[in-house]
Design an enzyme around this catalytic site. Structure first.
Site, PDB file in Angstrom:
ATOM      1  N   LYS A 205       1.229  -1.092  -0.444  1.00  0.00           N
ATOM      2  CA  LYS A 205       0.307  -0.087  -0.726  1.00  0.00           C
ATOM      3  C   LYS A 205       0.836   1.345   0.429  1.00  0.00           C
ATOM      4  O   LYS A 205       0.949   1.828  -0.942  1.00  0.00           O
ATOM      5  CB  LYS A 205      -0.961  -0.068   1.186  1.00  0.00           C
ATOM      6  CG  LYS A 205      -1.680   1.012   1.238  1.00  0.00           C
ATOM      7  CD  LYS A 205      -2.890   1.466   0.487  1.00  0.00           C
ATOM      8  CE  LYS A 205      -3.428   3.360   0.333  1.00  0.00           C
ATOM      9  NZ  LYS A 205      -4.093   3.529  -0.261  1.00  0.00           N
ATOM     10  N   CYS A 261      -4.442  11.797   1.418  1.00  0.00           N
ATOM     11  CA  CYS A 261      -4.044  10.407   1.542  1.00  0.00           C
ATOM     12  C   CYS A 261      -2.559  10.151   1.233  1.00  0.00           C
ATOM     13  O   CYS A 261      -1.128   9.667   2.034  1.00  0.00           O
ATOM     14  CB  CYS A 261      -4.054   8.892   0.302  1.00  0.00           C
ATOM     15  SG  CYS A 261      -5.809   8.502   0.924  1.00  0.00           S
TER      16      CYS A 261
HETATM   17  C1  UDX Z   1      -9.273   6.201   5.317  1.00  0.00           C
HETATM   18  C2  UDX Z   1      -8.115   5.628   6.127  1.00  0.00           C
HETATM   19  O1  UDX Z   1      -9.076   4.724   7.376  1.00  0.00           O
HETATM   20  C3  UDX Z   1      -7.000   6.093   5.928  1.00  0.00           C
HETATM   21  O2  UDX Z   1      -5.908   5.984   6.426  1.00  0.00           O
HETATM   22  C4  UDX Z   1      -6.894   6.583   4.727  1.00  0.00           C
HETATM   23  O3  UDX Z   1      -5.043   6.476   4.167  1.00  0.00           O
HETATM   24  C5  UDX Z   1      -7.861   7.361   4.238  1.00  0.00           C
HETATM   25  O4  UDX Z   1      -9.092   7.302   4.359  1.00  0.00           O
HETATM   26  P1  UDX Z   1     -10.809   7.746   5.693  1.00  0.00           P
HETATM   27  O5  UDX Z   1     -12.198   7.494   5.313  1.00  0.00           O
HETATM   28  O6  UDX Z   1     -10.397   9.540   4.925  1.00  0.00           O
HETATM   29  O7  UDX Z   1      -9.769   7.302   6.613  1.00  0.00           O
HETATM   30  O8  UDX Z   1     -11.398   8.503   7.386  1.00  0.00           O
HETATM   31  P2  UDX Z   1     -12.476   9.762   7.296  1.00  0.00           P
HETATM   32  O9  UDX Z   1     -12.958  10.128   6.245  1.00  0.00           O
HETATM   33  O10 UDX Z   1     -12.139  10.161   8.848  1.00  0.00           O
HETATM   34  O11 UDX Z   1     -13.229   8.809   8.903  1.00  0.00           O
HETATM   35  C6  UDX Z   1     -12.617   7.670   9.628  1.00  0.00           C
HETATM   36  C7  UDX Z   1     -13.970   7.350  10.504  1.00  0.00           C
HETATM   37  O12 UDX Z   1     -13.585   6.347  11.324  1.00  0.00           O
HETATM   38  C8  UDX Z   1     -14.458   8.974  10.819  1.00  0.00           C
HETATM   39  O13 UDX Z   1     -16.437   8.957  11.021  1.00  0.00           O
HETATM   40  C9  UDX Z   1     -14.477   9.093  12.243  1.00  0.00           C
HETATM   41  O14 UDX Z   1     -15.504   9.671  13.436  1.00  0.00           O
HETATM   42  C10 UDX Z   1     -14.644   7.562  12.962  1.00  0.00           C
HETATM   43  N1  UDX Z   1     -14.055   7.080  13.735  1.00  0.00           N
HETATM   44  C11 UDX Z   1     -12.553   7.435  14.002  1.00  0.00           C
HETATM   45  C12 UDX Z   1     -13.748   6.045  14.441  1.00  0.00           C
HETATM   46  O15 UDX Z   1     -15.402   5.467  14.064  1.00  0.00           O
HETATM   47  N2  UDX Z   1     -13.668   4.948  15.683  1.00  0.00           N
HETATM   48  C13 UDX Z   1     -12.733   5.836  16.095  1.00  0.00           C
HETATM   49  O16 UDX Z   1     -12.205   5.514  17.353  1.00  0.00           O
HETATM   50  C14 UDX Z   1     -12.725   6.670  15.065  1.00  0.00           C
HETATM   51  C1  UDX Z   2      -5.160   8.396  -4.108  1.00  0.00           C
HETATM   52  C2  UDX Z   2      -4.695   6.762  -4.754  1.00  0.00           C
HETATM   53  O1  UDX Z   2      -4.828   7.197  -5.905  1.00  0.00           O
HETATM   54  C3  UDX Z   2      -5.275   5.896  -3.904  1.00  0.00           C
HETATM   55  O2  UDX Z   2      -5.284   4.943  -4.489  1.00  0.00           O
HETATM   56  C4  UDX Z   2      -4.761   5.354  -2.802  1.00  0.00           C
HETATM   57  O3  UDX Z   2      -5.989   4.539  -1.886  1.00  0.00           O
HETATM   58  C5  UDX Z   2      -5.967   6.970  -2.306  1.00  0.00           C
HETATM   59  O4  UDX Z   2      -5.062   8.092  -2.790  1.00  0.00           O
HETATM   60  P1  UDX Z   2      -6.784  10.199  -4.176  1.00  0.00           P
HETATM   61  O5  UDX Z   2      -5.889  10.841  -2.928  1.00  0.00           O
HETATM   62  O6  UDX Z   2      -8.645   9.664  -3.372  1.00  0.00           O
HETATM   63  O7  UDX Z   2      -6.697   8.627  -4.075  1.00  0.00           O
HETATM   64  O8  UDX Z   2      -6.759  10.793  -5.722  1.00  0.00           O
HETATM   65  P2  UDX Z   2      -5.898  10.675  -7.369  1.00  0.00           P
HETATM   66  O9  UDX Z   2      -6.754  10.655  -7.617  1.00  0.00           O
HETATM   67  O10 UDX Z   2      -5.207   9.934  -6.659  1.00  0.00           O
HETATM   68  O11 UDX Z   2      -5.433  11.985  -6.990  1.00  0.00           O
HETATM   69  C6  UDX Z   2      -4.310  12.068  -5.350  1.00  0.00           C
HETATM   70  C7  UDX Z   2      -3.467  13.700  -5.912  1.00  0.00           C
HETATM   71  O12 UDX Z   2      -3.035  13.234  -7.050  1.00  0.00           O
HETATM   72  C8  UDX Z   2      -4.830  14.990  -5.859  1.00  0.00           C
HETATM   73  O13 UDX Z   2      -4.713  16.383  -5.486  1.00  0.00           O
HETATM   74  C9  UDX Z   2      -4.932  14.914  -7.474  1.00  0.00           C
HETATM   75  O14 UDX Z   2      -5.187  15.929  -7.909  1.00  0.00           O
HETATM   76  C10 UDX Z   2      -3.010  14.944  -7.239  1.00  0.00           C
HETATM   77  N1  UDX Z   2      -2.710  14.415  -9.416  1.00  0.00           N
HETATM   78  C11 UDX Z   2      -3.026  13.619  -9.348  1.00  0.00           C
HETATM   79  C12 UDX Z   2      -1.817  15.392 -10.225  1.00  0.00           C
HETATM   80  O15 UDX Z   2      -1.047  16.004  -9.644  1.00  0.00           O
HETATM   81  N2  UDX Z   2      -1.502  14.845 -11.350  1.00  0.00           N
HETATM   82  C13 UDX Z   2      -1.886  14.003 -12.016  1.00  0.00           C
HETATM   83  O16 UDX Z   2      -1.562  13.564 -12.626  1.00  0.00           O
HETATM   84  C14 UDX Z   2      -3.045  12.619 -10.958  1.00  0.00           C
END
Ligand code: UDX
Ligand code: UDX
Length: 446
Positions: A205, A261
């Site tokens: 990852k 991410c």
């Molecule tokens: C996810 C993955 O967890 C992260 O590792 C990845 O890199 C990005 O996507 P994301 O889904 O974006 O994170 O997190 P977020 O949108 O902040 O949602 C996390 C949820 O978990 C929140 O709704 C929060 O309330 C909940 N949470 C947090 C629990 O249910 N239990 C906890 O103890 C803490």
């Molecule tokens: C990324 C990974 O693609 C996904 O596989 C992982 O699980 C979570 O993180 P995400 O961050 O949601 O997904 O969006 P992505 O479309 O990958 O773009 C990431 C960032 O790179 C954004 O800020 C986007 O604007 C930028 N980007 C992407 C560029 O600047 N140029 C590109 O060609 C592609």
């Protein structure tokens, strides 16, 4: 049909819960945020993700998807529990695992039968072993469990499609039969399933995200060189992309990567390397190149528009990328703050993210659409590549601006066309050597 629990209904957890229920499983999704769960029970989505609302609605109506704040209810009769809580960056760059720890403890305290515990959240290498220790410690009486790593590869804005048609499913565990059971859940996705050990899966990852971030910093560096040498980076990327070793995706030069991410995952991987005594030279360069992009945009604007003090600047887009409302590490935040520091009046329009942005950017005035944003503006900056910005009536835009100046941070416009329309226009890496001919690709298929 299996019984699955999902802990954390954020960008990853809610999509995971909805998709597994759509595949015919019974899913119970938990979150500690009671408002979020109450909203979901009323059919309100806590996040913007295309297609998610109807996917959730359909499966709630079919009785395959329910929401709760109770771990007892969430784990009852479940065979699998996915941990999808956030893993934000800590100050030193390491991943902050307090939410993973809380979830693991609550699972241990509330599990009533053997359980496969699956880390979906992005967690540092070795976290699977650590989660196993936490659960063993926190159990009041020993109940069998097995830890499996199943990292997510979902892009915001296309998360459902990415879940339902993954390039691969990655599973890691010290217990092959537990990995096999999780593999069964993923068979309907018809994608290759890579089964390895915990640490290797966790590393796949990080290495994947770090490589994608490297591609972005690479093309951004090439863009800057193209500009000086009079080459067009969009066409350079097109020419590069025919080589399958390079691939045509993720070569769009722009404002650098943002989101929840890439920034945190590259930092966490570099942190892990340093912890082990390795100097992550490539990763550090990737982060350095990325960190300079936003400031570069403001300097570029100053070169184009002169002193920004008292000028009105419009941001076309606020979200960190198109098709999402997510403002986490969005370039618009740094750009807006830098412009305010220059004394500019900052306005913005984003089709989806303005509500999320208001809390973070209280001084930025929100417009009702791109045309209202352009009225009286001394410059517009394309910050997010929303589709609706790609076909704006450019004459109308030009005629309503105080200065017809556009800085295109996402290269969504054609330099030649913008010049013909009388804009002062700059893209990213669009080197110009005077005579511009459109790129041509002749199939000449063998
Ligand atoms: C996810 C993955 O967890 C992260 O590792 C990845 O890199 C990005 O996507 P994301 O889904 O974006 O994170 O997190 P977020 O949108 O902040 O949602 C996390 C949820 O978990 C929140 O709704 C929060 O309330 C909940 N949470 C947090 C629990 O249910 N239990 C906890 O103890 C803490
Ligand atoms: C990324 C990974 O693609 C996904 O596989 C992982 O699980 C979570 O993180 P995400 O961050 O949601 O997904 O969006 P992505 O479309 O990958 O773009 C990431 C960032 O790179 C954004 O800020 C986007 O604007 C930028 N980007 C992407 C560029 O600047 N140029 C590109 O060609 C592609």
């Amino acid at each position: 049909m299996r019984k699955i629990s999902v802990i954390g209904v954020g960008y990853v957890g809610l999509v995971t819960a909805a998709c597994f229920s759509d595949l015919g499983n019974t899913v119970i999704a938990l979150d500690v945020d009671e408002k979020r769960i109450a909203g979901l029970k009323r059919g309100e989505m806590p996040i913007y993700e295309p297609g998610l609302k109807e996917l959730v609605q359909r499966n709630v109506n079919a009785g395959r998807l329910v929401f709760t704040t109770s771990y007892q209810d969430a784990l009852k009769d479940s065979e699998f529990v996915f941990i999808c809580v956030g893993t934000p960056s800590a100050v030193d760059g390491d991943a902050d695992l307090k939410y993973v720890e809380a979830a693991a403890k609550s699972i241990a305290e509330n599990m009533q039968a053997p359980l496969i515990v699956i880390n979906k959240s992005t967690v540092p290498v070795g976290t699977g072993d650590w989660v196993a220790e936490i659960i063993t410690e926190a159990q009041s009486k020993p109940i069998d469990f097995w830890v499996v790593s199943c990292p997510e590869f979902l892009r915001e804005g296309s998360a459902i499609a990415d879940f339902m048609s993954p390039h691969r499913t990655v599973l890691g565990s010290l217990h092959r039969e537990a990995a096999d059971k999780v593999a069964q859940l993923h068979l309907p996705l018809r994608a290759p399933i890579v089964i390895t050990d915990l640490r290797t899966a966790e590393m796949i990852k990080y290495a994947s995200n770090a490589f994608l971030a490297t591609k972005i910093s690479f093309i951004n560096e090439i863009a800057d060189i193209c500009e000086s040498l009079g080459a067009d980076v969009k066409e350079v990327a097109a020419g590069m992309g025919f080589d399958p070793r390079i691939g045509k995706h993720f070569l769009e030069a722009g404002l650098g990567y943002g989101g929840s991410c890439f920034p945190k995952d590259v930092k966490a991987l570099a942190f892990m390397a340093e912890e082990m005594g390795h100097e992550p030279r490539v990763l550090n360069s990737v982060m350095t190149v990325n960190s300079l992009r936003r400031g570069m945009m403001v300097n570029r604007l100053k070169n184009m528009a002169g002193d920004l003090n008292g000028k009105t600047i419009g941001l076309l887009g606020l979200a960190f990328k198109w098709n999402t409302d997510d403002m986490r590490d969005a370039p618009s935040v740094d750009i807006a703050e830098a412009l305010s520091k220059e004394g500019a009046r900052v306005r913005a329009f984003d089709p989806v993210a303005m509500d999320a942005a208001k809390e973070i950017l209280p001084k930025v005035e929100m417009a009702k659409d791109a045309y209202e944003l352009a009225e009286g503006a001394d410059a517009l900056i394309v910050v997010t590549e929303w589709n609706e910005f790609k076909n704006l009536d450019l004459e109308r835009l030009r005629d309503s601006m105080r200065q017809p100046l556009i800085l295109d941070g996402r290269n969504i416009y054609l330099p030649e066309q913008m010049r013909r329309l009388g804009f002062t226009y700059q893209g990213i890496g669009r080197g110009y050597n005077g005579i511009k001919t459109e790129i041509e690709v002749r199939p000449n298929a063998a």
